[in-house]
Design a protein around this motif. Structure first.
Motif, PDB file in Angstrom:
ATOM      1  N   ARG A 188     -17.598   1.318  -7.246  1.00 28.94           N
ATOM      2  CA  ARG A 188     -16.633   0.441  -7.934  1.00 28.94           C
ATOM      3  C   ARG A 188     -16.791   0.544  -9.450  1.00 28.94           C
ATOM      4  O   ARG A 188     -16.927  -0.470 -10.151  1.00 28.94           O
ATOM      5  N   HIS A 236     -12.448   3.281 -11.161  1.00 33.45           N
ATOM      6  CA  HIS A 236     -11.846   2.810  -9.919  1.00 33.45           C
ATOM      7  C   HIS A 236     -11.059   1.534 -10.172  1.00 33.45           C
ATOM      8  O   HIS A 236      -9.909   1.404  -9.748  1.00 33.45           O
ATOM      9  N   GLY A 267      -6.034   9.657  -8.339  1.00 26.34           N
ATOM     10  CA  GLY A 267      -7.111   8.804  -7.846  1.00 26.34           C
ATOM     11  C   GLY A 267      -8.447   9.173  -8.477  1.00 26.34           C
ATOM     12  O   GLY A 267      -8.705  10.341  -8.739  1.00 26.34           O
ATOM     13  N   PRO A 268      -9.295   8.173  -8.709  1.00 24.38           N
ATOM     14  CA  PRO A 268     -10.622   8.450  -9.263  1.00 24.38           C
ATOM     15  C   PRO A 268     -11.528   9.093  -8.220  1.00 24.38           C
ATOM     16  O   PRO A 268     -11.175   9.192  -7.049  1.00 24.38           O
ATOM     17  N   ASP A 294       0.820  -1.211   0.000  1.00 23.04           N
ATOM     18  CA  ASP A 294       0.000   0.000   0.000  1.00 23.04           C
ATOM     19  C   ASP A 294       0.856   1.265   0.000  1.00 23.04           C
ATOM     20  O   ASP A 294       0.474   2.282  -0.591  1.00 23.04           O
ATOM     21  N   ALA A 339      -2.349   0.899 -10.304  1.00 22.00           N
ATOM     22  CA  ALA A 339      -1.527   1.211  -9.127  1.00 22.00           C
ATOM     23  C   ALA A 339      -0.889  -0.057  -8.575  1.00 22.00           C
ATOM     24  O   ALA A 339       0.296  -0.066  -8.217  1.00 22.00           O
ATOM     25  N   MET A 381      -0.274   5.813  -7.299  1.00 18.10           N
ATOM     26  CA  MET A 381      -1.504   6.537  -7.625  1.00 18.10           C
ATOM     27  C   MET A 381      -1.264   8.032  -7.637  1.00 18.10           C
ATOM     28  O   MET A 381      -1.808   8.743  -8.492  1.00 18.10           O
ATOM     29  N   GLY A 382      -0.416   8.512  -6.722  1.00 19.25           N
ATOM     30  CA  GLY A 382      -0.140   9.947  -6.660  1.00 19.25           C
ATOM     31  C   GLY A 382      -1.429  10.732  -6.624  1.00 19.25           C
ATOM     32  O   GLY A 382      -2.328  10.420  -5.851  1.00 19.25           O
ATOM     33  N   GLY A 383      -1.528  11.749  -7.447  1.00 23.39           N
ATOM     34  CA  GLY A 383      -2.721  12.586  -7.453  1.00 23.39           C
ATOM     35  C   GLY A 383      -3.757  12.147  -8.474  1.00 23.39           C
ATOM     36  O   GLY A 383      -4.652  12.907  -8.807  1.00 23.39           O
ATOM     37  N   VAL A 427     -15.196   5.286  -6.519  1.00 23.51           N
ATOM     38  CA  VAL A 427     -14.721   4.370  -5.490  1.00 23.51           C
ATOM     39  C   VAL A 427     -15.898   3.628  -4.858  1.00 23.51           C
ATOM     40  O   VAL A 427     -15.884   2.405  -4.709  1.00 23.51           O
ATOM     41  N   LEU A 428     -16.930   4.385  -4.474  1.00 25.22           N
ATOM     42  CA  LEU A 428     -18.051   3.773  -3.752  1.00 25.22           C
ATOM     43  C   LEU A 428     -18.827   2.805  -4.629  1.00 25.22           C
ATOM     44  O   LEU A 428     -19.303   1.768  -4.173  1.00 25.22           O
ATOM     45  N   ARG A 480       1.640   1.670  -3.435  1.00 31.86           N
ATOM     46  CA  ARG A 480       0.458   2.051  -4.213  1.00 31.86           C
ATOM     47  C   ARG A 480       0.119   3.528  -4.050  1.00 31.86           C
ATOM     48  O   ARG A 480      -0.387   4.154  -4.986  1.00 31.86           O
ATOM     49  N   VAL A 481       0.363   4.078  -2.854  1.00 26.84           N
ATOM     50  CA  VAL A 481       0.155   5.524  -2.688  1.00 26.84           C
ATOM     51  C   VAL A 481       1.074   6.265  -3.655  1.00 26.84           C
ATOM     52  O   VAL A 481       0.663   7.212  -4.335  1.00 26.84           O
ATOM     53  N   LEU A 500     -14.765  10.006  -5.650  1.00 20.43           N
ATOM     54  CA  LEU A 500     -15.388   9.284  -4.540  1.00 20.43           C
ATOM     55  C   LEU A 500     -16.513   8.384  -5.062  1.00 20.43           C
ATOM     56  O   LEU A 500     -16.644   7.230  -4.646  1.00 20.43           O
ATOM     57  N   GLU A 510      -7.037   1.132  -9.739  1.00 21.04           N
ATOM     58  CA  GLU A 510      -6.485   0.236  -8.730  1.00 21.04           C
ATOM     59  C   GLU A 510      -5.557  -0.793  -9.371  1.00 21.04           C
ATOM     60  O   GLU A 510      -4.475  -1.081  -8.851  1.00 21.04           O
TER      61      GLU A 510
END
Lengths: 261, 288, 308
Positions: free
Chosen positions: A117, A121, A108-109, A97, A128, A104-106, A114-115, A100-101, A111, A125
């Motif tokens: 899927r 997202h 990320g998809p 993880d 990453a 992914m950097g900046g 994410v919720l 993975r941070v 919210l 993922e």
């Protein structure tokens, strides 16, 4: 072609000028190094070059953009990654993880993605995870992906910092004393990794204490003393430079090693 | 109008004392004591117990109260500082809040929920100044606050102990290395900080009544003042305290009596947004 | 979902049948509502490491907006939805300027926020009913289905909580959850990966506020009465204690903490003010001796048993 050009960097703390008009160039595809005695301003320079500190004066051109005065976030988005001298891992996250941070950097998809899927997202993922695993393999931590980052021994924590930085596919990698606390075998292995990263297309700028390592691995060196650049050039030039010898050994070439500022 | 100024400054002086105690503890231990208001309340009750219940003369009751408060401060240090060094801030904050809850409910059990009062120590005719009236107690509160500020400032800058305290706050390990008895220094800071809260309590009790829940709001106002004055700046806290007292008095009269408490929090949030170092705070570089 | 979790939820669904009295079910319902708010707090404090004592304020906003909407004739679910939106807006207004601040400044800013919300609820009498609050709020319901009994409320609230846990788990396992924890653990390193840490903190606070408002809104529809004192600083501290007791950063811990600190005061009612003394002392003891809460302690115990 220079990937990074800094001119006249000044940074003061209280009354002390940690950087006093430093110039620096990093050629694309090279391994460059900044060396100098303790307190010569090396780490301050890295902090300014990564946006962690704001320079009091001077310019920073990185990948064709004027970066002076911008926050760390934008340096990162411009393609810069770094490691820290005092390790700064995300200790509550697993090794994978952490990487993975970095991967992914900046990017990320949202919210909602994410919720629910959504595809955004899932692809993000997957990307990453792939990049993170590749980076872990590159530094030799592939087998420890699920371990908590805080539980790693010191040398491996340094490698994980490297993997996290590499996972974001940076153009320029700043390494702040990456071999600190490593024994000679570990340090040599690290330098092999750094070389391979360079061969894979990442430009590297490192600050390092261990002169033998630096001389072996670097294409170009910049020497700082009391916040000023006192020399710059290839390893052979630097080795013969009288100013450098004086700075390291003290005038008169006596015993006593590097003077502490 | 002059009467508003007087009552505003009096309450402001109390805020300032709460803030001074907070600052002292913070400047040595880097702990924000969220139970400072409850300490004040305990101080008020102790003074009442000594003077009213047990019939001690005012000076003895006050001395006893301050001594007991200093001791309580050391207890705080043993619970909220020593075992919690290096722990996440939210745990430290929660601990001091919990200590405040304990004190408030103990007071409720021991002294009951009904408000009680303390006779004023100095008896005399109120003064008439510029169309307003100042009672002896109001004078006493303001005078004591000023004295406390001067004494504290001298203590922090001139005395060996004050210097040790500041050194300890700057770098604990370094302080220990150079031979400062860190635990003692911090304990002293907690003792004085708690003593200041007790002082505020026994000053406030003759003016407004003492009750177990009186600490909550006064403690929070102390923070507001500390934030506005710049955390770590003693005169800033006093100016901030008096200022807040005045603003509240005028806001209650001319804007809305119901929202007088909201004014303080709005000022604090605005200050935190615009200038988190406070009006008089120094800028401190962050280490990377 | 793992099988033991499924069993847990199924057992939970049977709870009202096991608990005899209506009073016990009422307490259990309140525990679910508190759990919702604590789960929200876990995003911003547990993951992102930002102190938030404004959670009760957000719950208050949620409760009053829901109550006012429903009293004005909106369907309950629509009023609740409006409440979530308003709370999310409030979280942005609070977070945008204050989430740059360091720990205890943020603590004070959020306490101040909670106080302001409380004062507005108390004094804006024409709208909020002042200290006597709002009564006869329409019950939780959607369409023709209306919650009538405490047991029905349990099932509805349990379903909502299950959804909330699902969402929390998805956030935790996504880049967002990783980013929140990264921001808490090493903010400068996180921002040097290109992460906009302020934005991450804002999302965490927004999720916290939405969960709190959900809890508050459902509370309004369940108890059908709201007053300012239910959303004061005491409640904010209680929610915080629940998080720490259960285990900061653990979803299961949030549920445990909420359950324990909801049931305990009811069970120990005979202690009167002594309960609060005990509660304060308990919180101090947890912080000192079990800083990673019940879940952390259980995990350590398990590891020791596993090894030894």
């Amino acid at each position: 072609m220079s990937l990074l050009v800094a001119r006249g960097l000044v940074k003061g703390f209280g009354g002390v000028r940690a950087l006093d008009g430093v110039d620096l160039e990093v050629a694309e595809g090279s391994i460059s190094a900044v060396i100098g005695p303790n307190g010569s301003g090396k780490t301050t320079l890295l902090n300014v070059l990564s946006g962690a500190y704001r320079a009091d004066a001077g310019s920073i051109m990185f990948a064709g953009a004027d970066m002076a005065g911008r926050p760390p976030l934008q340096f990162a988005r411009q393609g810069l990654a770094r490691s820290f001298q005092n390790i700064r891992l995300f200790t509550r996250l697993s090794v994978l993880d952490n990487a993975r941070v970095g991967a992914m950097g900046g990017h990320g998809p949202s919210l909602a993605a994410v919720l629910l899927r959504l595809a955004a997202h899932r692809t993000a993922e997957a990307m990453a995870t792939r990049r993170a695993r590749a980076a872990l393999d590159q530094v030799g931590l592939g087998g420890l992906a699920d371990a908590p980052a805080g539980s790693l021994p010191y040398a491996q924590q340094r490698l994980l910092e490297l993997a996290r930085a590499v996972a974001g596919r940076p153009r320029l990698l700043l390494l702040d004393e990456p071999a600190a606390g490593m024994n000679m075998t570990e340090a040599m292995a690290l330098m092999d990794i750094v070389r391979r990263l360079r061969d894979g297309g990442i430009t590297v700028l490192l600050v390092e204490h261990n002169m033998r390592l630096v001389m072996q691995v670097s294409d170009h060196l910049t020497v700082l003393d009391f916040g000023r650049r006192i020399a710059a050039g290839g390893p052979d030039e630097i080795r013969r430079d009288p100013a450098v010898i004086a700075a390291y050994l003290g005038p008169g070439h006596g015993e006593g090693g590097a003077p502490d500022a | 109008m002059p009467q508003l100024v007087v009552s505003g400054l009096t309450l402001g002086a109390v805020y300032a004392l709460v803030a001074l105690g907070l600052l002292l503890i913070f400047s040595a231990a880097r702990v924000v004591n969220f139970a400072q208001g409850q300490l004040l309340m305990i101080g008020a009750y102790l003074a009442i117990a000594a003077q009213v219940r047990h019939g001690l003369p005012a000076w003895a009751a006050y001395g006893l109260t301050l001594a007991a408060m200093a001791l309580l401060g050391v207890v705080f240090m043993l619970v909220a500082w020593r075992p919690l060094r290096g722990r996440p801030t939210h745990l430290v904050i929660l601990t001091t809040i919990a200590m405040g809850i304990i004190l408030e409910n103990l007071a409720l059990i021991v002294w009951g929920p009904l408000p009680v009062s303390l006779p004023a120590p100095l008896v005399g005719r109120p003064w008439r100044v510029a169309g307003g009236v100042i009672t002896m107690q109001q004078m006493f509160v303001m005078g004591t606050t000023m004295l406390a500020l001067v004494a504290l400032s001298l203590f922090m800058t001139r005395s060996r102990f004050g210097v040790l305290m500041r050194a300890t706050a700057q770098d604990l390990d370094m302080a220990r290395l150079v031979g400062i008895r860190v635990d003692r220094t911090i304990a002293a800071a907690f003792a004085i900080g708690s003593g200041l809260a007790g002082l505020a309590g026994l000053l406030v009790a003759p003016l407004y009544l003492a009750e177990p829940t009186m600490g909550g709001s006064l403690g929070l106002k102390g923070f507001v003042v500390a934030v506005v004055g710049g955390f770590g700046n003693l005169p800033g806290a006093v100016v901030g305290g008096l200022g807040l007292g005045l603003i509240e008095a005028f806001a209650a009269r001319y804007v809305s009596a119901e929202y007088r408490d909201a004014v303080a929090f709005i000022i604090m949030i605005a200050m935190l947004c615009v200038r988190p170092r406070g009006l008089f705070g120094e800028t401190v570089g962050e280490r990377v | 979902m793992r099988p033991w979790m499924l069993i847990g939820w199924a057992l939970a669904a049977c709870l009202p049948l096991l608990l005899g009295s209506g009073y016990a079910v009422q307490v259990a319902d309140l525990a679910l509502l508190n759990a919702l708010a604590v789960l929200g707090l876990n995003f911003v404090t547990g993951y992102a490491g930002q102190v938030n004592f404004g959670q009760a304020g957000f719950a208050g906003i949620g409760a009053y907006v829901t109550a006012l909407g429903a009293l004005a004739g909106l369907p309950f679910w629509l009023a609740l939805l409006a409440a979530l939106v308003v709370a999310a807006g409030a979280s942005l207004a609070l977070g945008l300027p204050t989430l740059r601040l360091r720990s205890f400044y943020l603590a004070m800013a959020t306490i101040g926020f909670g106080e302001i919300v409380h004062l507005v609820l108390l004094h804006w009498e024409s709208v909020t009913g002042g200290s006597s609050g709002l009564r006869q709020i329409p019950p939780i319901g959607i369409g023709r289905f209306v919650v009538g009994t405490d047991a029905q409320a349990w099932w509805v609230l349990l379903a909502v909580l299950a959804l909330a846990v699902l969402v929390a788990g998805r956030v935790r396992r996504s880049w967002l959850g990783r980013a929140m924890i990264a921001t808490a653990d090493a903010e400068i390193a996180a921002s040097l990966t290109g992460l906009d840490t302020l934005r991450v903190k804002l999302v965490a606070l927004m999720l916290a506020a939405v969960y709190a408002a959900l809890s508050g809104g459902l509370y309004a529809g369940y108890v059908r009465y709201v007053s300012p004192d239910q959303f004061g600083n005491q409640q904010a501290v209680l929610l915080f204690s629940m998080l720490v007791l259960g285990g900061t950063g653990s979803i299961g811990g949030c549920l445990i903490g909420a359950a324990v600190l909801t049931v305990l005061p009811e069970a120990l009612r005979f202690l009167h003010a002594w309960y609060m003394v005990l509660y304060g002392a308990g919180v101090v003891a947890i912080v000192l001796f079990m800083p990673d809460g019940v879940v952390g302690a259980a995990r350590r115990l398990g590891r020791r048993l596993g090894v030894g």
